[in-house]
Design a protein around this motif. Sequence first.
Motif, mmCIF file in Angstrom:
data_model
loop_
_atom_site.group_PDB
_atom_site.id
_atom_site.type_symbol
_atom_site.label_atom_id
_atom_site.label_comp_id
_atom_site.label_asym_id
_atom_site.label_seq_id
_atom_site.Cartn_x
_atom_site.Cartn_y
_atom_site.Cartn_z
ATOM 1 N N UNK A 90 5.341 0.539 -5.914
ATOM 2 C CA UNK A 90 4.160 1.397 -5.882
ATOM 3 C C UNK A 90 2.918 0.653 -5.422
ATOM 4 N N UNK A 91 2.965 -0.667 -5.513
ATOM 5 C CA UNK A 91 1.825 -1.467 -5.081
ATOM 6 C C UNK A 91 1.936 -1.921 -3.636
ATOM 7 N N UNK A 92 2.986 -1.446 -2.950
ATOM 8 C CA UNK A 92 3.156 -1.833 -1.551
ATOM 9 C C UNK A 92 2.745 -0.665 -0.665
ATOM 10 N N UNK A 93 1.931 -0.936 0.293
ATOM 11 C CA UNK A 93 1.472 0.111 1.207
ATOM 12 C C UNK A 93 1.825 -0.259 2.633
ATOM 13 N N UNK A 94 2.419 0.698 3.313
ATOM 14 C CA UNK A 94 2.765 0.470 4.715
ATOM 15 C C UNK A 94 2.062 1.542 5.530
ATOM 16 N N UNK A 95 1.285 1.123 6.493
ATOM 17 C CA UNK A 95 0.652 2.106 7.377
ATOM 18 C C UNK A 95 0.999 1.762 8.814
ATOM 19 N N UNK A 96 1.236 2.801 9.591
ATOM 20 C CA UNK A 96 1.619 2.612 10.984
ATOM 21 C C UNK A 96 0.723 3.449 11.872
ATOM 22 N N UNK A 97 0.224 2.848 12.921
ATOM 23 C CA UNK A 97 -0.524 3.590 13.925
ATOM 24 C C UNK A 97 -0.074 3.061 15.272
ATOM 25 N N UNK A 98 0.580 3.924 16.048
ATOM 26 C CA UNK A 98 1.165 3.548 17.337
ATOM 27 C C UNK A 98 2.044 2.320 17.195
ATOM 28 N N UNK A 99 1.608 1.169 17.707
ATOM 29 C CA UNK A 99 2.486 0.010 17.603
ATOM 30 C C UNK A 99 1.936 -1.049 16.641
ATOM 31 N N UNK A 100 1.060 -0.639 15.743
ATOM 32 C CA UNK A 100 0.509 -1.592 14.787
ATOM 33 C C UNK A 100 0.963 -1.223 13.378
ATOM 34 N N UNK A 101 1.557 -2.199 12.723
ATOM 35 C CA UNK A 101 2.061 -2.000 11.366
ATOM 36 C C UNK A 101 1.204 -2.829 10.418
ATOM 37 N N UNK A 102 0.757 -2.188 9.366
ATOM 38 C CA UNK A 102 -0.042 -2.910 8.385
ATOM 39 C C UNK A 102 0.664 -2.864 7.046
ATOM 40 N N UNK A 103 0.789 -4.009 6.436
ATOM 41 C CA UNK A 103 1.471 -4.121 5.155
ATOM 42 C C UNK A 103 0.481 -4.708 4.145
#
Lengths: 132, 148
Positions: free
Chosen positions: B65-78
């Motif tokens: 629950x404390x892990x967040x993954x966001x994706x926008x086009x070809x950029x992944x943020x963890x």
Amino acid sequence: MAEKEMQKREASSPVETERTKNMKVFIPRVDICETQDAIVLLADMPGVDEKSIDITLEKNVLTLSGRVEPDTHEGYRSAYVEYEAGDYERAFTLSDEIDRDRIEASVKNGVLKLTLPKAEPVKLRKINVKSA
Amino acid sequence: MVWPEFGRYGRVWSPWREMERLQQDMNRFLSRESTPYSTTFPAVNIWASDQDVIVTAEVPGADPENLDITVAENVLKLTGSRKPEELKPGEVSHRRERVSGEFARTFRLPYAVDSGKVDASYEKGILKVRLPRAEADKPKKIAIKSQK
């Protein structure tokens, strides 16, 4: 923390033993804290579960070892690499007498938690000196 | 211009020795400052095929629950955090080597992905994210018409 310290540290393989499997061995990072009646050890061992971990205590040397399945993906090429999958090994010398029968170990989300309860202190025996 | 110190290496100043010293300084500097690749916690591997990308990260002891993954086009943020172990009164810390606190990592993936079809799993302390390639980004074969 410096960048270099973030990396996995590779274990120097001792001369006496050699592994049959050609796989890297890493030293898991640990936190050890001593409570009133136990020593609690937490070790980061990603990729390890309760079936692939071995903990032995011989005399006062505690050895942790974990086996990890190689990290391969069929049909994929490696685009970027920061870590390698490998087994874990680390040994500690325990200073206090440990109650071997009550050692508890659990693994959750790749973290090993080991509780080593301290043995009851040996009772002091006073020796009376008789006068001759 | 720094004048060489005569007392340092003996009587005669030698340009070779000076060069050697410079090389040693340089080596020391490089060995301290550079790592084979940039690493901060957690360590990440990226695998790619023509259809999708797999990102794996070693995040032992994290609460999903404390892990967040966001994706926008070809950029992944963890992003996420790992709670440090709190010491109760009377407890003594012997070693503290595990990384704790917040982390944020950003990666550029080999191609744009379909952010609606990303699935992530967390097992044995390893986070695995599968990101399918966006349809618009897939290579298209262009048929060449032959003219008679």
